[in-house]
Motif scaffolding. Structure first.
Motif, PDB file in Angstrom:
ATOM      1  N   GLN A 188     -18.168  43.361  17.526  1.00 33.56           N
ATOM      2  CA  GLN A 188     -16.815  42.824  17.518  1.00 33.56           C
ATOM      3  C   GLN A 188     -15.818  43.796  16.930  1.00 33.56           C
ATOM      4  OE1 GLN A 188     -15.691  39.910  18.913  1.00 33.56           O
ATOM      5  NE2 GLN A 188     -17.683  40.282  19.812  1.00 33.56           N
ATOM      6  N   ARG A 189     -16.341  44.742  16.172  1.00 33.02           N
ATOM      7  CA  ARG A 189     -15.424  45.597  15.439  1.00 33.02           C
ATOM      8  C   ARG A 189     -14.459  46.374  16.314  1.00 33.02           C
ATOM      9  NH1 ARG A 189     -18.886  47.891  11.053  1.00 33.02           N
ATOM     10  NH2 ARG A 189     -19.179  45.741  10.427  1.00 33.02           N
ATOM     11  N   PRO A 190     -14.910  47.024  17.362  1.00 36.33           N
ATOM     12  CA  PRO A 190     -13.901  47.759  18.152  1.00 36.33           C
ATOM     13  C   PRO A 190     -12.947  46.797  18.809  1.00 36.33           C
ATOM     14  CG  PRO A 190     -16.078  47.925  19.160  1.00 36.33           C
ATOM     15  CD  PRO A 190     -16.243  47.119  17.927  1.00 36.33           C
ATOM     16  N   GLN A 191     -12.117  46.230  18.009  1.00 33.30           N
ATOM     17  CA  GLN A 191     -11.228  45.189  18.506  1.00 33.30           C
ATOM     18  C   GLN A 191     -10.243  45.713  19.536  1.00 33.30           C
ATOM     19  OE1 GLN A 191     -10.744  41.914  17.938  1.00 33.30           O
ATOM     20  NE2 GLN A 191     -12.499  41.591  16.611  1.00 33.30           N
ATOM     21  N   VAL A 192      -9.920  46.987  19.386  1.00 37.50           N
ATOM     22  CA  VAL A 192      -8.954  47.531  20.336  1.00 37.50           C
ATOM     23  C   VAL A 192      -9.495  47.409  21.744  1.00 37.50           C
ATOM     24  CG1 VAL A 192      -7.550  49.526  20.858  1.00 37.50           C
ATOM     25  CG2 VAL A 192      -8.442  49.196  18.535  1.00 37.50           C
ATOM     26  N   ASN A 193     -10.782  47.603  21.852  1.00 33.10           N
ATOM     27  CA  ASN A 193     -11.354  47.576  23.185  1.00 33.10           C
ATOM     28  C   ASN A 193     -11.625  46.167  23.676  1.00 33.10           C
ATOM     29  OD1 ASN A 193     -11.411  50.350  23.269  1.00 33.10           O
ATOM     30  ND2 ASN A 193     -13.290  50.397  22.062  1.00 33.10           N
ATOM     31  N   PHE A 194     -12.099  45.334  22.777  1.00 31.63           N
ATOM     32  CA  PHE A 194     -12.465  44.002  23.233  1.00 31.63           C
ATOM     33  C   PHE A 194     -11.828  42.939  22.358  1.00 31.63           C
ATOM     34  CE2 PHE A 194     -16.191  46.837  23.653  1.00 31.63           C
ATOM     35  CZ  PHE A 194     -16.029  47.091  24.987  1.00 31.63           C
ATOM     36  N   PRO A 195     -10.575  42.785  22.480  1.00 39.14           N
ATOM     37  CA  PRO A 195      -9.985  41.707  21.678  1.00 39.14           C
ATOM     38  C   PRO A 195     -10.482  40.376  22.211  1.00 39.14           C
ATOM     39  CG  PRO A 195      -8.391  42.560  23.233  1.00 39.14           C
ATOM     40  CD  PRO A 195      -9.648  43.354  23.431  1.00 39.14           C
ATOM     41  N   PRO A 196     -10.675  39.440  21.334  1.00 44.29           N
ATOM     42  CA  PRO A 196     -11.083  38.118  21.824  1.00 44.29           C
ATOM     43  C   PRO A 196     -10.044  37.626  22.808  1.00 44.29           C
ATOM     44  CG  PRO A 196     -10.891  38.165  19.414  1.00 44.29           C
ATOM     45  CD  PRO A 196     -10.417  39.461  19.916  1.00 44.29           C
ATOM     46  N   GLU A 197     -10.515  37.085  23.833  1.00 40.19           N
ATOM     47  CA  GLU A 197      -9.586  36.838  24.931  1.00 40.19           C
ATOM     48  C   GLU A 197      -8.565  35.765  24.624  1.00 40.19           C
ATOM     49  OE1 GLU A 197      -9.631  36.302  29.632  1.00 40.19           O
ATOM     50  OE2 GLU A 197     -10.449  34.843  28.266  1.00 40.19           O
ATOM     51  N   HIS A 198      -8.895  34.908  23.710  1.00 36.74           N
ATOM     52  CA  HIS A 198      -7.957  33.809  23.509  1.00 36.74           C
ATOM     53  C   HIS A 198      -6.625  34.303  23.005  1.00 36.74           C
ATOM     54  CE1 HIS A 198      -9.410  34.441  19.456  1.00 36.74           C
ATOM     55  NE2 HIS A 198      -8.359  33.794  19.022  1.00 36.74           N
ATOM     56  N   MET A 199      -6.601  35.523  22.491  1.00 35.93           N
ATOM     57  CA  MET A 199      -5.325  36.073  22.072  1.00 35.93           C
ATOM     58  C   MET A 199      -4.465  36.405  23.275  1.00 35.93           C
ATOM     59  SD  MET A 199      -5.400  36.449  18.776  1.00 35.93           S
ATOM     60  CE  MET A 199      -4.516  37.891  18.201  1.00 35.93           C
ATOM     61  N   LEU A 200      -5.100  36.665  24.358  1.00 37.10           N
ATOM     62  CA  LEU A 200      -4.356  37.186  25.490  1.00 37.10           C
ATOM     63  C   LEU A 200      -3.924  36.101  26.430  1.00 37.10           C
ATOM     64  CD1 LEU A 200      -6.710  40.161  26.028  1.00 37.10           C
ATOM     65  CD2 LEU A 200      -4.515  40.142  24.886  1.00 37.10           C
TER      66      LEU A 200
ATOM     67  N   LEU B 222     -18.251  37.514  29.507  1.00 37.44           N
ATOM     68  CA  LEU B 222     -19.494  37.432  28.754  1.00 37.44           C
ATOM     69  C   LEU B 222     -19.274  36.552  27.533  1.00 37.44           C
ATOM     70  CD1 LEU B 222     -20.065  39.973  30.519  1.00 37.44           C
ATOM     71  CD2 LEU B 222     -21.367  40.849  28.607  1.00 37.44           C
ATOM     72  N   TYR B 223     -20.176  35.611  27.345  1.00 34.68           N
ATOM     73  CA  TYR B 223     -20.070  34.702  26.209  1.00 34.68           C
ATOM     74  C   TYR B 223     -21.300  34.856  25.337  1.00 34.68           C
ATOM     75  CZ  TYR B 223     -16.273  32.492  28.728  1.00 34.68           C
ATOM     76  OH  TYR B 223     -15.085  32.257  29.373  1.00 34.68           O
ATOM     77  N   ASP B 224     -21.058  34.820  24.036  1.00 35.44           N
ATOM     78  CA  ASP B 224     -22.164  34.859  23.092  1.00 35.44           C
ATOM     79  C   ASP B 224     -22.193  33.537  22.350  1.00 35.44           C
ATOM     80  OD1 ASP B 224     -24.020  35.246  21.202  1.00 35.44           O
ATOM     81  OD2 ASP B 224     -23.178  37.086  20.375  1.00 35.44           O
ATOM     82  N   LEU B 225     -23.249  32.786  22.578  1.00 35.57           N
ATOM     83  CA  LEU B 225     -23.350  31.456  21.981  1.00 35.57           C
ATOM     84  C   LEU B 225     -23.384  31.498  20.470  1.00 35.57           C
ATOM     85  CD1 LEU B 225     -26.088  29.775  24.133  1.00 35.57           C
ATOM     86  CD2 LEU B 225     -23.635  29.463  24.182  1.00 35.57           C
ATOM     87  N   SER B 226     -23.812  32.623  19.898  1.00 35.44           N
ATOM     88  CA  SER B 226     -23.980  32.653  18.459  1.00 35.44           C
ATOM     89  C   SER B 226     -22.659  32.927  17.750  1.00 35.44           C
ATOM     90  CB  SER B 226     -24.995  33.717  18.080  1.00 35.44           C
ATOM     91  OG  SER B 226     -24.522  34.969  18.509  1.00 35.44           O
TER      92      SER B 226
ATOM     93  N   THR C  12     -13.725  31.184  18.898  1.00 37.06           N
ATOM     94  CA  THR C  12     -12.562  32.071  18.813  1.00 37.06           C
ATOM     95  C   THR C  12     -12.938  33.498  19.163  1.00 37.06           C
ATOM     96  OG1 THR C  12     -13.046  32.143  16.473  1.00 37.06           O
ATOM     97  CG2 THR C  12     -11.204  30.772  17.149  1.00 37.06           C
ATOM     98  N   ALA C  13     -14.194  33.850  18.982  1.00 40.20           N
ATOM     99  CA  ALA C  13     -14.601  35.222  19.277  1.00 40.20           C
ATOM    100  C   ALA C  13     -15.048  35.368  20.729  1.00 40.20           C
ATOM    101  CB  ALA C  13     -15.732  35.635  18.341  1.00 40.20           C
TER     102      ALA C  13
END
Lengths: 733, 321
Positions: free
Chosen positions: A107-119, B91-95, B99-100
């Motif tokens: 999850q750390r490289p947020q720049v690359n993969f921001p959680p989509e709900h932000m978008l 891609l979804y991660d159930l764990s 929000t993530a």
């Protein structure tokens, strides 16, 4: 059509026939976070887990080395310096650190993969779902017995152009699966019936003869393929198509050029621009597409005709074209303004405008293309769209004035009293018309939501329509106030206050289209008016247009005398939800007693669907402003969205106590009752709202739904014919 | 046997390859014509604590457009890939908390993504097929597709990895062909003009890596041996409408499950004369998703546009309480 949600309580948000829908994320978050410790535990077991049934296929292959797939487009194998290998190493080190950590790392490289709900919000509402759902249902059902599909008349759904595109494309493709037995004509007829009753311009209707040719081509195509089972179809057009997916001089389809752009940008920048691109994707799928496609179509036809020396190529091109046409990818769009469905051209115009000002590359490209294409259809179309107005004006003018004037003139000349006043009258009348006309034109050229004036307006000519309008608005006579205010803005198109009040009157009257159009005009005149900016922010939140909403809310903050310092002086190109929320939280800390800041925070939390926080914000604001009826309505709407319809009714009741003629709150009451399954109750509230404003189209839709849900089909006709007297007698409140 | 009601129209159901009691369901509002989507992860909980609810929901994820298909990762038990109608593969991660999620949204297809299939041999890659006529190959560690296969002339409705060969897969398209591909080759290795009508689904025999089944709008399922593809090995007639999905049994080489717009799920044994060995008409709308459990022999799951998910043992009545 998401605009109902915040302001009006979000029945549309409820997914058809379910009770678990209104706030999926909220309850989901609770459910998941509540049990997170368990999940973590389970996760840590996995890397060494032997509890997995030994089926061979069930082994957890985390350590498997990865080599690049040969034949990949990126023809170097995966190097450790590739950005993705972080991800892989994480996988491999799973045993030491526990997978949970690894996934955190990922999850750390947020720049690359921001959680989509932000978008992008998963918009759980969209168009009025129940109406549409039952309608599509009857379409699908028509396939069961092969019965011709006879659609019921529909209320105005306010589908966006993108929605229409979706419906058109998908129903065309799916119909070919359902109606396998039927002829092509039958299928087209079914799809056409669906589309035309949804007022979707159907391109399938247009190319009647072309479709036959398509069938021939299809046959040709199968034959050639039947004879070519070998692995190398390189000489066919298929291969041509495949090998030049982004043909250069080729009239490459617009979609392809978009794809090309995507590819060229690379992943990182793609994500940086994700906002913009998602937006543009929407626009692609939305209204701009048909126009581009229409141009594309003509271009391709021209091209085909020009290159008739190679029949194969010509055929393939043509096949491609027609096959795309059959899928609705290319449309013969003739978007005429229909008064009932203003949304389509209006939205399109708005979107185009936003695109253009957004300065996105493809928009530039589009503009560039458009310019280079010369007699752009857009302008023509615009002209033709406005045509009827011009005509009307000319007729009216000649009828009203020219003749009169000529007679008058003759008479006066005869009488020798020719002079100042009459000529002035004529001139000023003429000028007035001209101004009006220019105003109309400016308005549509500005490409914002187009405001539609009422036909007959007794307040035109009123000495002080603004004052009258304010008075009527205060008294709660909203429909009258609208007329008076229209007269005002016709007289003084630059009166921001007039436009603003008009917008508010429409919003309270449950007519969002007009409300937004009016607010846009107000903002044009006075770009820094805080109330207007807030109203626009709210409207766009209701539309789930996050980018636009953030823009206006951000402007609100930056123009606010107190909080201007909270935000950086230069507005960034793209706003992120998180940033804007932070600014407002800062502002709320600066002056916790400013109700407005809490209101905006409430709106923002609606945008991110954090309804509990939104409710908290609105409640804080209400402590400071207990007599703000629209605030009570916002609270109610948020509670309704958060599946607290019972609480919502209390909030709406507060709003109505403060403002008995608040149509929107009446309608929202109905929605909340309907959400609780109390359809009979909801009908009474809808009827009440409609009695006050029969123009509230959405309320008519809701009423219809409630009538069917309450098994009051006997009243559907009264609803369809909008027989209010009858309905009021049947459903007194 | 267990039944579960979802709010939207069911589009696809898949058993977890790791836990016999977990399954993922892809759903879309308004039959996938317009509206939102949701990916559900369900648990078959036989726990006596909750006998009234034989299936419970572990998690669900909302999307802005319909979810047409989903597949489980073969390498990680909590990873699910979803095919979304807006053209994205998510891609979804159930764990992770909702929000993530989704942890990735891969936006390359220009039209609806209709299917996803995870590579069972390499376990690091998956395919997506789309109405933009292409198939794309992805690996979990790359942010963009590894390859795009663009030969089909109409919507590609499904793809299936070969169960033995890590590089071989089949695709089924509305252009009335199925194609066999080797990802190392520049073009498809075989074009199978399998039906006169659109082909909606294909799958490989899990015990014979040369046998493939195709399902078509022409209501038939055909079984082919790719070594002699001129004549089908078997033609299975019996569905009354277009056959939407076809799936080989993971336990018996000659058994096939299928579901159709005729609202039934059928089981076939293509080796025997009366091929139709089971017929379930428990759904009341188009049945568009069917799966067979890898971990429990004979366990079937189906979903359809009646918004229901059924899980049952072959031979039982899916609707029996």
């Amino acid at each position: 059509m998401a605009m109902r949600e915040l302001v009006s309580g979000g029945a549309a948000c409820a997914t058809s026939g379910s009770s678990s829908s209104s706030n999926p994320l909220g309850s989901l978050a609770n459910a998941l976070l509540g049990s997170s410790s368990k999940t973590q535990e389970r996760l840590r077991e996995i890397p060494t887990s032997t509890a997995i049934p030994s089926d061979g296929s069930a082994s957890v292959g985390t350590g498997e080395p990865l080599s690049g797939l040969p034949g990949s487009e990126l023809d170097h194998p995966l190097q450790p310096n590739a950005q993705g290998s972080e991800f892989l190493r994480g996988f491999r080190s799973a045993d030491q650190h526990g997978l949970a950590d690894v996934w955190d790392d990922i999850q750390r490289p947020q720049v690359n993969f921001p959680p989509e709900h932000m978008l992008r919000q998963p918009d759980t509402n969209g168009p009025p779902q129940r109406v549409l759902s039952s309608f599509l249902h009857s379409f699908v059902n028509s396939s069961h017995g092969g019965i011709p599909f006879c659609p019921a008349t529909l209320p105005v759904l306010g589908l966006s152009a993108g929605d229409k595109q979706c419906i058109r494309d998908r129903s065309s493709i799916m119909a070919r699966h359902f109606f396998a037995d039927k002829s092509e004509d039958f299928i087209n007829a079914q799809v056409n019936a669906l589309l035309s009753s949804l007022e979707i311009d159907n391109d399938i209707r247009a190319p009647g003869p072309a479709f036959k040719r398509y069938k021939e081509l299809e046959k040709y195509w199968h034959e050639t393929h039947g004879m070519r089972p070998g692995p190398n179809p390189a000489d066919g057009w298929v291969a041509e198509f495949a090998q030049h997916p982004v043909g250069h001089g080729d009239p490459s389809t617009w979609v392809q050029s978009f794809e090309q752009e995507h590819g060229a940008n690379g992943w990182a920048s793609e994500f940086e621009h994700e906002h913009a691109q998602l937006a543009s994707m929407d626009h692609i799928r939305g209204a701009t597409m048909p126009h581009l496609a229409a141009m594309e179509q003509t271009r391709m036809l021209a091209n085909t005709l020009a290159q008739n020396n190679d029949p194969k190529f010509q055929n393939s091109k043509f096949f491609q074209f027609v096959s795309k046409m059959s899928r609705g990818e290319i449309t013969v769009e003739d978007n005429q303004i229909k008064p009932a469905t203003l949304s389509a051209p209006g939205d399109w115009a708005t979107e185009y405008q936003q695109q253009y000002s957004g300065g996105q590359t493809w928009a530039d490209q589009f503009v560039h293309e458009e310019l280079s294409k010369g007699p752009n259809g857009w302008v023509d179309e615009f002209a033709s769209e406005r045509g009827h107005v011009d005509d009307g004006w000319v007729n009216e003018f000649s009828k009203l004035h020219v003749n009169d004037w000529a007679e008058e003139f003759g008479r006066q000349v005869g009488e020798g009293t020719f002079g100042d006043s009459s000529a002035d009258n004529w001139a000023s009348a003429y000028d007035e018309y001209l101004n009006e006309q220019t105003a109309l034109k400016q308005q549509s050229e500005s490409s914002r939501g187009v405001y539609v004036f009422s036909d007959l307006n007794p307040y035109v000519g009123h000495p002080n329509p603004l004052k009258e309008g304010q008075e009527l608005f205060r008294k709660g006579l909203l429909s009258e106030a609208v007329l008076a205010l229209e007269a005002e803005v016709l007289k003084n198109p630059d009166n921001a206050e007039g436009w603003r009040l008009l917008g508010i009157a429409h919003a309270e009257n449950d007519d969002d289209q007009q409300a937004i159009a009016a607010m846009m005009r107000a903002q044009e005149v006075d770009p820094t008016n805080l109330e207007v900016l807030l109203a626009l922010g709210v409207s766009h939140t209701n539309e789930l247009e996050q980018a636009a909403a953030l823009k206006y809310l951000y402007s609100w903050l930056s123009h606010h005398p107190k909080y201007g310092t909270v935000v950086p002086p230069n507005q960034p190109d793209s706003l992120y939800y998180g940033d804007v929320a932070t600014y407002f939280s800062d502002a709320a800390r600066m002056s916790p007693d400013d109700a407005d800041v809490h209101i905006v925070l409430g709106v923002l939390y609606n945008l991110s669907r954090e309804y509990d926080k939104a409710i908290e914000s609105f409640q804080t604001a209400l402590k400071l402003k207990p007599r703000d009826y629209s605030l009570w309505n916002k609270l109610g709407a948020t509670q309704a969205n958060s599946v607290q319809s019972a609480d919502a009714i209390l909030a709406y009741q507060q709003a109505l106590d403060l403002k008995p003629n608040y149509v929107r709150a009446w309608a929202n009451m109905g929605i909340s009752y309907a959400n609780q399954g109390m359809y009979e109750e909801s009908i009474r509230y809808y009827v009440r709202a409609l009695a006050m404003n029969p123009k509230a189209d959405n309320a008519w839709q809701y009423l219809r739904i409630s009538l069917s849900c309450a098994s009051r089909n006997d009243m559907l006709e009264a609803c369809d014919s909008r027989n209010l007297d009858f309905l009021q007698k049947e459903f007194p409140l | 046997m267990p039944v579960f009601k979802v709010p939207f129209n069911g589009y696809s159901v898949k058993f977890s390859p790791f836990y016999e009691s977990q399954l993922a369901v892809a759903t879309a509002q308004n039959f996938g014509i317009l509206g939102n989507g949701r990916l559900h992860v369900l648990q078959l909980s036989p726990s006596p604590a909750n006998p009234g609810q034989p299936i419970s929901e572990i998690s669900s994820f909302d999307t802005a457009d319909g979810v047409y298909d989903c597949c489980w990762s073969e390498s990680h038990d909590s990873l699910i890939v979803a095919a979304v109608a807006d053209g994205s593969v998510k891609l979804y991660d159930l764990s992770l908390p909702p929000t993530a999620n989704p942890i990735r949204s891969l936006q390359e297809h220009t039209r609806e993504v209709h299917s996803v299939d995870y590579n069972v041999v390499r376990k690091d890659s998956f395919l997506s097929s789309s109405w933009d006529d292409t198939v794309k190959l992805w690996t979990v560690d790359r942010p963009s597709s590894v390859r795009t296969f663009k030969e089909h002339a109409y919507c590609v409705y499904s793809t299936a990895w070969n169960p033995r060969h890590a590089d071989v897969f089949a695709s089924a398209s509305g252009d009335c062909t199925a194609r066999i591909w080797d990802v190392r080759e520049p073009a498809s290795t075989m074009i199978l003009p399998a039906h006169e009508f659109e082909i909606l689904s294909c799958d490989w025999n899990k015990y014979d890596d040369c046998v493939i089944a195709t399902a078509s709008v022409d209501k038939s399922i055909k079984v082919w041996d790719v070594r002699s593809f001129r004549v089908p090995v078997a033609v299975l007639n019996g569905h009354g409408y277009a056959v939407r999905k076809v799936k080989f049994s993971p336990h018996r080489g000659s058994v096939i499950a299928s579901c159709s717009y005729d609202m039934t799920v059928c089981l076939w044994d293509y080796m025997v004369e009366d091929a139709l060995i089971g017929r379930y008409d428990h759904h009341t709308e188009f049945t568009v998703g069917v799966d067979m459990s890898v971990l429990v022999e004979g366990l079937l799951a189906s979903t359809g546009w009646d918004e229901l998910v059924y899980v049952w043992q072959h031979g039982m009545d899916p609707r029996a309480p």
